[in-house]
Design an enzyme around this catalytic site. Structure first.
Site, PDB file in Angstrom:
ATOM      1  N   ASP A  49      36.541  35.457  42.187  1.00 27.70           N
ATOM      2  CA  ASP A  49      37.348  35.038  41.031  1.00 27.70           C
ATOM      3  C   ASP A  49      38.592  35.905  40.911  1.00 27.70           C
ATOM      4  O   ASP A  49      38.511  37.084  40.585  1.00 27.70           O
ATOM      5  CB  ASP A  49      36.520  35.182  39.745  1.00 27.70           C
ATOM      6  CG  ASP A  49      37.300  34.734  38.514  1.00 27.70           C
ATOM      7  OD1 ASP A  49      37.235  33.542  38.184  1.00 27.70           O
ATOM      8  OD2 ASP A  49      38.001  35.578  37.902  1.00 27.70           O
ATOM      9  N   TYR A  54      46.488  38.850  38.202  1.00 27.29           N
ATOM     10  CA  TYR A  54      45.825  40.062  38.743  1.00 27.29           C
ATOM     11  C   TYR A  54      46.657  40.697  39.862  1.00 27.29           C
ATOM     12  O   TYR A  54      46.382  41.828  40.270  1.00 27.29           O
ATOM     13  CB  TYR A  54      44.417  39.747  39.274  1.00 27.29           C
ATOM     14  CG  TYR A  54      43.444  39.159  38.284  1.00 27.29           C
ATOM     15  CD1 TYR A  54      43.712  39.128  36.917  1.00 27.29           C
ATOM     16  CD2 TYR A  54      42.233  38.616  38.705  1.00 27.29           C
ATOM     17  CE1 TYR A  54      42.816  38.562  36.014  1.00 27.29           C
ATOM     18  CE2 TYR A  54      41.331  38.063  37.801  1.00 27.29           C
ATOM     19  CZ  TYR A  54      41.637  38.029  36.463  1.00 27.29           C
ATOM     20  OH  TYR A  54      40.741  37.474  35.579  1.00 27.29           O
ATOM     21  N   LYS A  79      43.829  31.230  38.704  1.00 27.64           N
ATOM     22  CA  LYS A  79      44.194  30.748  37.359  1.00 27.64           C
ATOM     23  C   LYS A  79      45.708  30.758  37.188  1.00 27.64           C
ATOM     24  O   LYS A  79      46.386  31.640  37.728  1.00 27.64           O
ATOM     25  CB  LYS A  79      43.570  31.676  36.290  1.00 27.64           C
ATOM     26  CG  LYS A  79      42.111  32.053  36.576  1.00 27.64           C
ATOM     27  CD  LYS A  79      41.496  32.938  35.527  1.00 27.64           C
ATOM     28  CE  LYS A  79      40.137  33.451  35.986  1.00 27.64           C
ATOM     29  NZ  LYS A  79      40.178  34.715  36.744  1.00 27.64           N
ATOM     30  N   HIS A 112      44.452  29.878  32.337  1.00 24.09           N
ATOM     31  CA  HIS A 112      43.944  31.216  32.020  1.00 24.09           C
ATOM     32  C   HIS A 112      43.717  31.424  30.516  1.00 24.09           C
ATOM     33  O   HIS A 112      42.697  31.968  30.106  1.00 24.09           O
ATOM     34  CB  HIS A 112      44.911  32.275  32.575  1.00 24.09           C
ATOM     35  CG  HIS A 112      44.246  33.559  32.940  1.00 24.09           C
ATOM     36  ND1 HIS A 112      44.652  34.335  33.998  1.00 24.09           N
ATOM     37  CD2 HIS A 112      43.201  34.221  32.380  1.00 24.09           C
ATOM     38  CE1 HIS A 112      43.872  35.412  34.077  1.00 24.09           C
ATOM     39  NE2 HIS A 112      42.994  35.365  33.102  1.00 24.09           N
TER      40      HIS A 112
HETATM   41  N1  LIG Z   1      39.548  34.615  32.332  1.00 20.68           N
HETATM   42  C1  LIG Z   1      39.835  35.763  31.766  1.00 20.68           C
HETATM   43  O1  LIG Z   1      40.638  35.843  30.821  1.00 20.68           O
HETATM   44  C2  LIG Z   1      39.179  36.998  32.259  1.00 20.68           C
HETATM   45  C3  LIG Z   1      39.260  38.190  31.517  1.00 20.68           C
HETATM   46  C4  LIG Z   1      38.612  39.316  32.007  1.00 20.68           C
HETATM   47  C5  LIG Z   1      37.911  39.245  33.200  1.00 20.68           C
HETATM   48  N2  LIG Z   1      37.865  38.084  33.923  1.00 20.68           N
HETATM   49  C6  LIG Z   1      37.117  37.981  35.206  1.00 20.68           C
HETATM   50  O2  LIG Z   1      35.799  38.473  35.009  1.00 20.68           O
HETATM   51  C7  LIG Z   1      35.558  39.530  35.939  1.00 20.68           C
HETATM   52  C8  LIG Z   1      34.572  40.541  35.372  1.00 20.68           C
HETATM   53  O3  LIG Z   1      35.021  41.093  34.169  1.00 20.68           O
HETATM   54  P1  LIG Z   1      35.590  42.600  34.023  1.00 20.68           P
HETATM   55  O4  LIG Z   1      36.138  43.030  35.316  1.00 20.68           O
HETATM   56  O5  LIG Z   1      36.489  42.611  32.857  1.00 20.68           O
HETATM   57  O6  LIG Z   1      34.336  43.467  33.603  1.00 20.68           O
HETATM   58  P2  LIG Z   1      32.799  43.650  34.016  1.00 20.68           P
HETATM   59  O7  LIG Z   1      32.486  42.911  35.256  1.00 20.68           O
HETATM   60  O8  LIG Z   1      32.009  43.401  32.796  1.00 20.68           O
HETATM   61  O9  LIG Z   1      32.732  45.213  34.279  1.00 20.68           O
HETATM   62  C9  LIG Z   1      33.448  45.818  35.322  1.00 20.68           C
HETATM   63  C10 LIG Z   1      33.385  47.334  35.128  1.00 20.68           C
HETATM   64  O10 LIG Z   1      32.039  47.789  35.247  1.00 20.68           O
HETATM   65  C11 LIG Z   1      31.906  48.676  36.354  1.00 20.68           C
HETATM   66  N3  LIG Z   1      30.645  48.282  37.028  1.00 20.68           N
HETATM   67  C12 LIG Z   1      30.412  47.182  37.756  1.00 20.68           C
HETATM   68  N4  LIG Z   1      29.142  47.148  38.168  1.00 20.68           N
HETATM   69  C13 LIG Z   1      28.537  48.251  37.701  1.00 20.68           C
HETATM   70  C14 LIG Z   1      27.233  48.788  37.813  1.00 20.68           C
HETATM   71  N5  LIG Z   1      26.282  48.147  38.483  1.00 20.68           N
HETATM   72  N6  LIG Z   1      26.956  49.973  37.200  1.00 20.68           N
HETATM   73  C15 LIG Z   1      27.937  50.608  36.509  1.00 20.68           C
HETATM   74  N7  LIG Z   1      29.187  50.159  36.360  1.00 20.68           N
HETATM   75  C16 LIG Z   1      29.492  48.993  36.965  1.00 20.68           C
HETATM   76  C17 LIG Z   1      33.134  48.480  37.210  1.00 20.68           C
HETATM   77  O11 LIG Z   1      33.551  49.675  37.829  1.00 20.68           O
HETATM   78  P3  LIG Z   1      33.717  49.849  39.433  1.00 20.68           P
HETATM   79  O12 LIG Z   1      34.647  48.802  39.927  1.00 20.68           O
HETATM   80  O13 LIG Z   1      34.263  51.233  39.546  1.00 20.68           O
HETATM   81  O14 LIG Z   1      32.326  49.715  40.003  1.00 20.68           O
HETATM   82  C18 LIG Z   1      34.177  48.082  36.157  1.00 20.68           C
HETATM   83  O15 LIG Z   1      34.709  49.218  35.533  1.00 20.68           O
HETATM   84  C19 LIG Z   1      36.968  40.094  36.174  1.00 20.68           C
HETATM   85  O16 LIG Z   1      37.037  40.937  37.299  1.00 20.68           O
HETATM   86  C20 LIG Z   1      37.762  38.825  36.293  1.00 20.68           C
HETATM   87  O17 LIG Z   1      37.564  38.229  37.562  1.00 20.68           O
HETATM   88  C21 LIG Z   1      38.479  36.964  33.454  1.00 20.68           C
END
Ligand SMILES: NC(=O)c1ccc[n+]([C@@H]2O[C@H](COP(=O)([O-])OP(=O)(O)OC[C@H]3O[C@@H](n4cnc5c(N)ncnc54)[C@H](OP(=O)(O)O)[C@@H]3O)[C@@H](O)[C@H]2O)c1
Length: 276
Positions: A49, A54, A79, A112
């Site tokens: 994704d 990004y 997106k 988005h």
């Molecule tokens: N459509 C939208 O508006 C929107 C908005 C936000 C996000 N997104 C999508 O959703 C995806 C996921 O959301 P997100 O990146 O905001 O947050 P998330 O997946 O909830 O959390 C990511 C964070 O958690 C850490 N992490 C991951 N796995 C872990 C584990 N097993 N143990 C401890 N820490 C861990 C990562 O650090 P490290 O990388 O250092 O491991 C990073 O800091 C995004 O990457 C993006 O593709 C979409």
């Protein structure tokens, strides 16, 4: 249905989308993106994704090519960013994304954010891209029920997916029910609340029973809730850890305990009140 991390949900147009994937927000273009995508694909992930905003679509595309996994076996989402919304500008933005990714089609293209006064024109562009066969599925992101209702008044094609913030502190019951009733697959962003929920006592206690981490319990709760999930990590050991959730099953009571953590609390912007 939830056999392994290549297991899929079937979108309302018949296209299969993996329940599990890698999110790459805040992953740096270049080496970091290339390595994260390669690590994920090497370890069995089949869904990535990304988004134009990004600024890592080149790295994602390179990671896909270098992985050796055939393109047709990977589900790629991108997106259209807010400043590109509108009919013509969305068509252009799509071309630019494909070019950066080095791909000739996308699996899923999302609006988005619901930019007021624009998202209907943007949707018409997505419908055109879909009808032209340039993307296998189209959807939205950050749409509340009222945004979906408004869109559906004029849409020819119903969105196949709505990707929104979702985690145990924001369980979005009303929106999830609405999406389910309309055949729109619900997808979670920030499923781990960006790391903010990993020391939660209730979740950790459930994890102890199965010898699983808090992250694994949350991600299992996602897919058992019928929610597609795309946790982000750039670390291979976490990429592996996060996906190792297909060999245990939460009980009904455990699912309810996690549901009960809801506080309607967001870590991201509210789609009714964003300024970007
Ligand atoms: N459509 C939208 O508006 C929107 C908005 C936000 C996000 N997104 C999508 O959703 C995806 C996921 O959301 P997100 O990146 O905001 O947050 P998330 O997946 O909830 O959390 C990511 C964070 O958690 C850490 N992490 C991951 N796995 C872990 C584990 N097993 N143990 C401890 N820490 C861990 C990562 O650090 P490290 O990388 O250092 O491991 C990073 O800091 C995004 O990457 C993006 O593709 C979409």
């Amino acid at each position: 249905m939830l056999k392994n991390l290549q297991s899929t949900t079937v979108l309302h147009n018949g296209v299969e989308m993996p329940w599990f994937g890698l999110g790459v927000w805040r992953v740096e273009n270049g080496k970091e993106a290339v390595n994260a995508v390669k690590a994920a694909l090497k370890n069995g992930y089949r869904s990535i994704d990304t988004a134009a905003v990004y600024q890592n679509e080149e790295g994602v595309g390179q990671g896909i090519r270098e992985s050796g996994v055939p393109r047709e076996n990977i589900f790629v989402t991108s997106k259209v960013w807010n400043s590109d919304q509108g009919y013509e500008s969305t068509l252009e933005a799509f071309d630019a994304s494909l070019k950066r990714l080095g791909l000739d089609y996308l699996d899923l293209y999302l609006i988005h954010w619901p930019v007021k006064g624009k998202y209907k024109d943007t949707w018409r562009a997505l419908e055109k891209l879909y009808k032209d066969g340039r993307v296998r599925a189209i959807g939205v992101s950050n749409f509340h029920v009222h945004h979906l209702e408004d869109l559906l008044q004029d849409a020819e094609i119903k969105p196949m997916v709505n990707q929104v913030e979702f985690h145990p502190r924001l369980t979005q019951l009303e929106l999830r029910t609405y999406c389910k009733e309309h055949g729109i697959q619900f997808e979670a962003w920030s499923p781990l609340m960006q790391g903010g929920l990993l020391d939660n006592g209730v979740i950790s206690e459930i994890g102890e029973k199965y010898n699983k981490t808090a992250a694994q319990v949350i991600l299992r709760w996602d897919i058992q809730s019928g929610v597609v999930t795309i946790p982000k990590s750039i670390k291979e050991h976490r990429i592996i850890e996060n996906s190792d959730i297909f060999n245990f099953e939460l009980t009904y009571e455990e699912m309810e305990k996690i549901d009960a953590l809801n506080e309607d609390k967001r870590v991201g912007a509210d789609p009714d009140n964003f300024n970007f």
